[in-house]
Scaffold this active site. Structure first.
Site, PDB file in Angstrom:
ATOM      1  N   ASP A 289      33.113  46.896  57.997  1.00 39.12           N
ATOM      2  CA  ASP A 289      32.472  48.101  58.512  1.00 39.12           C
ATOM      3  C   ASP A 289      31.485  47.726  59.616  1.00 39.12           C
ATOM      4  O   ASP A 289      30.483  47.065  59.349  1.00 39.12           O
ATOM      5  CB  ASP A 289      31.733  48.782  57.346  1.00 39.12           C
ATOM      6  CG  ASP A 289      31.307  50.185  57.698  1.00 39.12           C
ATOM      7  OD1 ASP A 289      31.201  50.490  58.903  1.00 39.12           O
ATOM      8  OD2 ASP A 289      31.093  50.971  56.767  1.00 39.12           O
TER       9      ASP A 289
ATOM     10  N   ARG B 166      35.937  52.978  62.062  1.00 39.57           N
ATOM     11  CA  ARG B 166      37.179  52.205  61.946  1.00 39.57           C
ATOM     12  C   ARG B 166      38.442  53.057  61.999  1.00 39.57           C
ATOM     13  O   ARG B 166      39.363  52.768  62.780  1.00 39.57           O
ATOM     14  CB  ARG B 166      37.157  51.381  60.652  1.00 39.57           C
ATOM     15  CG  ARG B 166      36.106  50.293  60.646  1.00 39.57           C
ATOM     16  CD  ARG B 166      35.879  49.737  59.255  1.00 39.57           C
ATOM     17  NE  ARG B 166      35.287  50.754  58.371  1.00 39.57           N
ATOM     18  CZ  ARG B 166      35.135  50.641  57.069  1.00 39.57           C
ATOM     19  NH1 ARG B 166      35.556  49.542  56.473  1.00 39.57           N
ATOM     20  NH2 ARG B 166      34.568  51.595  56.365  1.00 39.57           N
TER      21      ARG B 166
ATOM     22  N   CYS C 232      38.838  55.490  56.313  1.00 41.36           N
ATOM     23  CA  CYS C 232      37.687  54.600  56.085  1.00 41.36           C
ATOM     24  C   CYS C 232      36.595  55.414  55.409  1.00 41.36           C
ATOM     25  O   CYS C 232      36.872  56.498  54.888  1.00 41.36           O
ATOM     26  CB  CYS C 232      37.226  53.955  57.395  1.00 41.36           C
ATOM     27  SG  CYS C 232      36.635  55.114  58.641  1.00 41.36           S
TER      28      CYS C 232
HETATM   29  P1  4NP Z   1      33.410  53.911  59.116  1.00 42.99           P
HETATM   30  O1  4NP Z   1      31.879  53.465  59.232  1.00 42.99           O
HETATM   31  O2  4NP Z   1      33.711  54.026  57.649  1.00 42.99           O
HETATM   32  O3  4NP Z   1      34.159  52.817  59.781  1.00 42.99           O
HETATM   33  O4  4NP Z   1      33.510  55.246  59.844  1.00 42.99           O
HETATM   34  C1  4NP Z   1      30.849  54.141  58.563  1.00 42.99           C
HETATM   35  C2  4NP Z   1      30.213  55.184  59.177  1.00 42.99           C
HETATM   36  C3  4NP Z   1      29.179  55.826  58.534  1.00 42.99           C
HETATM   37  C4  4NP Z   1      28.792  55.434  57.266  1.00 42.99           C
HETATM   38  C5  4NP Z   1      29.441  54.392  56.651  1.00 42.99           C
HETATM   39  C6  4NP Z   1      30.481  53.752  57.303  1.00 42.99           C
HETATM   40  N1  4NP Z   1      27.709  56.069  56.613  1.00 42.99           N
HETATM   41  O5  4NP Z   1      27.392  55.681  55.468  1.00 42.99           O
HETATM   42  O6  4NP Z   1      27.111  56.996  57.154  1.00 42.99           O
END
Ligand code: 4NP
Length: 149
Positions: free
Chosen positions: A114, A13, A7
């Site tokens: 997300d 995720r 992800c």
């Molecule tokens: P993930 O969620 O991709 O599901 O781990 C996110 C966590 C952090 C960020 C974006 C998505 N971020 O931009 O910091």
């Protein structure tokens, strides 16, 4: 088989996908990583910790790391959580035949949304349920069929 879930941050995720897969299957190797290295070294986000605990899924062994090409090219299957992650993986150089979207395994290729920007835990429960369905279908397909051969 060696399977990598990817992800954006590798804190919400993809750690859930890895943790669910490891809970339900010990015959294959599962790992996760992020397109971004922004959260490198961090544990899963609070919402993913909460929902994993609710479902009795160990997740605290996972720490965020960025995906790298060609270092991660030894994985047989690389599963993107959303379309942007999928496109970023191809742009990094991973071959199209080993990159898929997790949502193909039960949700017609739909993106796993997300939950990072959600307030409250409802989003995490929904995301958990979608990831669990896909991961269980994935494991079933790997065991039943010729995925990866
Ligand atoms: P993930 O969620 O991709 O599901 O781990 C996110 C966590 C952090 C960020 C974006 C998505 N971020 O931009 O910091």
């Amino acid at each position: 088989m060696k399977i990598l879930f990817v992800c954006l941050g590798n804190i919400c995720r993809s750690p859930l996908a890895q943790a669910i897969a490891q809970k339900y299957n010990q015959d294959h190797e599962f790992d996760s990583a992020g397109i971004s290295g922004y959260h490198r070294g961090s544990p899963p986000c609070k919402g993913s910790q909460w929902v994993a605990r609710e479902h009795n899924i160990p997740i605290m062994h996972i720490t965020s790391r960025p995906v790298r090409y060609p270092k991660d090219d030894h994985f047989d299957l690389i599963l993107a959580l959303d379309t942007q992650n999928y496109q970023d993986l191809l742009a990094m150089g991973f071959e199209a035949h080993k990159v898929r979207k997790l949502g193909e395994f039960g949700f017609d290729g739909l993106d796993v949304p997300d939950p990072y920007y959600y307030t409250g835990m409802e989003g995490f429960e929904r995301v958990y349920s979608m990831i669990e369905t896909c991961v269980l279908n994935l494991i079933k397909e790997i065991n039943d069929s010729s995925l990866g051969h």
